[in-house]
Design a protein around this motif. Structure first.
Motif, PDB file in Angstrom:
ATOM      1  N   LYS A  11       0.826  -1.205   0.000  1.00  0.00           N
ATOM      2  CA  LYS A  11       0.000   0.000   0.000  1.00  0.00           C
ATOM      3  C   LYS A  11       0.865   1.262   0.000  1.00  0.00           C
ATOM      4  N   GLY A  12       2.063   1.157   0.548  1.00  0.00           N
ATOM      5  CA  GLY A  12       2.961   2.288   0.637  1.00  0.00           C
ATOM      6  C   GLY A  12       3.715   2.524  -0.661  1.00  0.00           C
ATOM      7  N   PRO A  13       4.610   3.526  -0.688  1.00  0.00           N
ATOM      8  CA  PRO A  13       5.352   3.883  -1.899  1.00  0.00           C
ATOM      9  C   PRO A  13       6.450   2.883  -2.235  1.00  0.00           C
ATOM     10  N   GLY A  14       6.978   3.007  -3.455  1.00  0.00           N
ATOM     11  CA  GLY A  14       8.092   2.166  -3.874  1.00  0.00           C
ATOM     12  C   GLY A  14       7.699   1.139  -4.912  1.00  0.00           C
ATOM     13  N   ARG A  15       8.722   0.533  -5.500  1.00  0.00           N
ATOM     14  CA  ARG A  15       8.515  -0.465  -6.557  1.00  0.00           C
ATOM     15  C   ARG A  15       9.091  -1.812  -6.112  1.00  0.00           C
ATOM     16  N   GLN A  16       9.945  -2.418  -6.940  1.00  0.00           N
ATOM     17  CA  GLN A  16      10.405  -3.774  -6.646  1.00  0.00           C
ATOM     18  C   GLN A  16      11.096  -3.881  -5.285  1.00  0.00           C
ATOM     19  N   THR A  67      21.831  -9.416 -13.215  1.00  0.00           N
ATOM     20  CA  THR A  67      20.519  -8.767 -13.324  1.00  0.00           C
ATOM     21  C   THR A  67      19.386  -9.757 -13.093  1.00  0.00           C
ATOM     22  N   ASN A  68      19.728 -11.015 -12.948  1.00  0.00           N
ATOM     23  CA  ASN A  68      18.726 -12.065 -12.748  1.00  0.00           C
ATOM     24  C   ASN A  68      18.257 -12.057 -11.288  1.00  0.00           C
ATOM     25  N   TYR A  73      15.423  -0.724  -7.949  1.00  0.00           N
ATOM     26  CA  TYR A  73      16.315  -1.851  -8.257  1.00  0.00           C
ATOM     27  C   TYR A  73      17.567  -1.860  -7.384  1.00  0.00           C
ATOM     28  N   GLU A  74      17.622  -0.963  -6.402  1.00  0.00           N
ATOM     29  CA  GLU A  74      18.824  -0.843  -5.578  1.00  0.00           C
ATOM     30  C   GLU A  74      19.124  -2.111  -4.778  1.00  0.00           C
ATOM     31  N   LEU A  75      18.082  -2.753  -4.286  1.00  0.00           N
ATOM     32  CA  LEU A  75      18.285  -3.890  -3.392  1.00  0.00           C
ATOM     33  C   LEU A  75      18.943  -5.063  -4.110  1.00  0.00           C
TER      34      LEU A  75
END
Length: 263
Positions: free
Chosen positions: A85-90, A179-180, A203-205
């Protein structure tokens, strides 16, 4: 559906559990609007008996296409659906998934994209290596036993000539497919890597995980996997060709300089 709010380093999310924890290992699948691709992937997992080896947890970013409908996920032996529900992507989806899985007591964690490109049948290889003591297991289509099918040439060159060499140099270990997102992690790694920070939004993590294990004195290895792109039609990815690729490279070099290390 239970709501989780106000947890430091974790986006607000809701959780719907379909079955109780039955394994020490879980498969975390971050998704958003994967149409029939997620259904196909989970169907292959069911055929391969993955549900008997690990619990499957969907980490949804807010899908609106019906791909995470409860009755469908139940029929495909999914254990839980987490909805961000909060912000952010992957990165935010993964932080949500890891936090929930740690809280449930899992000892081994596997991540895989939900777009039906990866060989989810290979999950037992990750479980085996984690059971032998590895802390970070990278899936690779480029080592013996792996398969790279219909990989777009731009992706192939970027991984082989830029991304993997930079990560390898930073980690002091030769990786071939960085990148996998098909990967395995020990509980020791997840608990010691300080991942519950807002900086890990996109994608930082994934970049951070490729190198942080070495600085923590942990162990890593690769296992062969298959990654197949469709012969024709749109490439199933959330990374745009120009803006998304530039963002990946920016994250890559920032991580190599230690830009995401805990302060």
């Amino acid at each position: 559906m239970r709501d989780f709010k106000g947890i430091s380093g974790v986006p607000d999310f809701s959780c719907e559990e379909y079955s109780k924890k039955s394994s020490g290992c879980c498969v975390l699948i971050p998704v958003i609007n994967e149409n029939g691709r997620l259904k196909n992937e989970l169907g292959r997992a069911l055929t391969a008996g993955i549900d008997k080896k690990a619990d499957i947890i969907i980490c949804d970013g807010g899908s609106s296409d019906g791909s995470v409908e409860s009755s469908l996920l139940k029929s495909l032996k999914v254990n839980a659906l987490l909805v961000k529900k909060g912000p952010g992507r992957q990165g935010a989806q993964l932080r949500m998934g890891f936090w929930w899985a740690l809280r449930c007591g899992y000892e081994r964690f596997i991540t895989i994209d939900g777009n039906d490109k990866d060989s989810i049948e290979s999950v037992p290889l990750f479980i085996e290596k984690l059971g032998e003591g590895a802390d970070f297991v990278q899936g690779s289509r480029f080592i013996k036993g792996g398969a790279a099918v219909n990989t777009p040439i731009s992706r192939l060159l970027a991984v082989r000539l830029i991304h993997a060499p930079v990560c390898s140099l930073a980690a002091g270990f030769r990786f071939t497919d960085t990148t996998n997102a098909f990967r395995g992690y020990s509980r020791r790694y997840i608990e010691s890597a300080d991942i519950f920070r807002e900086v890990f939004s996109g994608y930082e993590l994934l970049a951070y995980f490729s190198t942080a294990w070495a600085k923590l004195g942990l162990s890593a290895c690769e296992v062969p996997v298959r990654r197949a792109y469709p012969e024709k039609g749109a490439v199933p990815t959330k990374i745009s060709p120009i803006k998304g690729s530039f963002e990946l490279l920016k994250v890559l070099f920032k991580n190599a300089r230690g830009g995401y290390d805990p302060k």
